[in-house]
Write an enzyme that holds these catalytic residues in place. Structure first.
Site, PDB file in Angstrom:
ATOM      1  N   GLY A  23       0.784  -1.235   0.000  1.00  0.00           N
ATOM      2  CA  GLY A  23       0.000   0.000   0.000  1.00  0.00           C
ATOM      3  C   GLY A  23       0.813   1.282   0.000  1.00  0.00           C
ATOM      4  N   SER A  24       2.041   1.253  -0.556  1.00  0.00           N
ATOM      5  CA  SER A  24       2.802   2.512  -0.571  1.00  0.00           C
ATOM      6  C   SER A  24       2.129   3.528  -1.505  1.00  0.00           C
ATOM      7  CB  SER A  24       4.262   2.278  -0.964  1.00  0.00           C
ATOM      8  OG  SER A  24       4.362   1.939  -2.323  1.00  0.00           O
ATOM      9  N   HIS A 115       0.604   0.537 -13.423  1.00  0.00           N
ATOM     10  CA  HIS A 115       1.401  -0.644 -13.775  1.00  0.00           C
ATOM     11  C   HIS A 115       2.864  -0.218 -13.918  1.00  0.00           C
ATOM     12  CE1 HIS A 115       2.310  -4.558 -15.418  1.00  0.00           C
ATOM     13  NE2 HIS A 115       2.977  -3.950 -16.396  1.00  0.00           N
TER      14      HIS A 115
HETATM   15  C1  GRF Z   1       3.341  -1.045  -7.686  1.00  0.00           C
HETATM   16  O1  GRF Z   1       4.548  -1.366  -8.305  1.00  0.00           O
HETATM   17  C2  GRF Z   1       2.283  -0.826  -8.737  1.00  0.00           C
HETATM   18  O2  GRF Z   1       2.792  -0.277  -9.921  1.00  0.00           O
HETATM   19  C3  GRF Z   1       1.801  -2.218  -8.994  1.00  0.00           C
HETATM   20  O3  GRF Z   1       1.821  -2.865  -7.748  1.00  0.00           O
HETATM   21  C4  GRF Z   1       2.774  -2.222  -6.909  1.00  0.00           C
HETATM   22  C5  GRF Z   1       2.028  -1.794  -5.680  1.00  0.00           C
HETATM   23  O4  GRF Z   1       2.866  -1.359  -4.665  1.00  0.00           O
HETATM   24  N1  GRF Z   1       0.501  -2.222  -9.609  1.00  0.00           N
HETATM   25  P1  GRF Z   1       2.247  -0.766  -3.324  1.00  0.00           P
HETATM   26  O5  GRF Z   1       1.380  -1.866  -2.686  1.00  0.00           O
HETATM   27  O6  GRF Z   1       1.443   0.428  -3.676  1.00  0.00           O
HETATM   28  O7  GRF Z   1       3.437  -0.460  -2.463  1.00  0.00           O
END
Ligand code: GRF
Length: 218
Positions: A23-24, A115
């Protein structure tokens, strides 16, 4: 390149964020709500222990968790929640499931995803390693509308980064993730401000057909 945004009046633009993990991106979306004219009204996770749920709790945002059932092709329980919170846009942020066709049809042009590649290159997983294996000198992330195909749908915006010599997969992933945290809130801001909008089934930016991805560099 994206010009300085013109602030436009917007009524409350409600978004619901779907996560599965860290969830960053959700954290960045939470921090940057006000400057980008949207409100996160609900966070949905298919993993009840997703770390990202803690960020929602810190900001007092309602959460809903559910167990993924691949035979459920309507996800009516999600639809009910999404409608209850008067959601304008569904934002996938590290949501690791492919939504069923009926659901994506019901929310046509109302779901976006981020993505970690310069789509249409490298759909699916392991995008950073694939860019390195291919000796690419640039990499990036894409925000796009979601349809029933994996990492498909109309592209809205991209951020482009350089790949330095001898970079590891992890270094590249970290460098890009940090930049995603600008790309996603800024892009949602453009939608909330109606600068990105669908006009007669054509995706437009400032009322002109969007011919190529909006490049967001800061
Ligand atoms: C990110 O790399 C995003 O591009 C992809 O999944 C990852 C999610 O990371 N769809 P986070 O959970 O938001 O840290």
């Amino acid at each position: 390149m994206l010009q300085q945004p013109i602030k436009m009046m917007s009524n409350s633009f409600n978004i619901c964020v779907f996560i599965s993990g860290t969830g960053s991106n959700l954290e960045a979306l939470l921090k940057k709500q006000e400057e980008n004219d949207y409100n996160i009204v609900l966070v949905i996770s298919n993993k009840k222990n997703a770390k990202g749920l803690d960020f929602a709790k810190q900001y007092d945002i309602p959460t809903y968790t559910f167990k993924w059932d691949k035979s459920d092709d309507k996800l009516l329980h999600l639809q009910e929640k999404i409608n209850k919170y008067q959601t304008d846009l569904i934002v996938l942020a590290g949501f690791m499931r492919i939504l069923p066709t009926q659901f994506t049809n019901d929310f046509n042009n109302k779901i976006i995803n981020i993505h970690p590649s310069l789509l249409p290159k490298y759909k699916g997983l392991h995008t950073h390693q694939r860019a390195l294996d291919n000796n690419d000198n640039i990499h990036g992330a894409t925000v796009h509308y979601v349809n029933a195909q994996l990492d498909d749908g109309e592209i809205i915006s991209q951020i482009i980064i350089s790949i330095e010599e001898n970079m590891s997969e992890q270094q590249l992933a970290e460098k890009l993730l940090f930049r995603e945290h600008s790309l996603y809130p800024r892009t949602i801001g453009l939608i909330a401000q109606n600068r990105v909008e669908w006009i007669n089934d054509t995706l437009c930016f400032d009322q002109k057909t969007l011919e190529k991805p909006i490049e967001i560099n800061d």
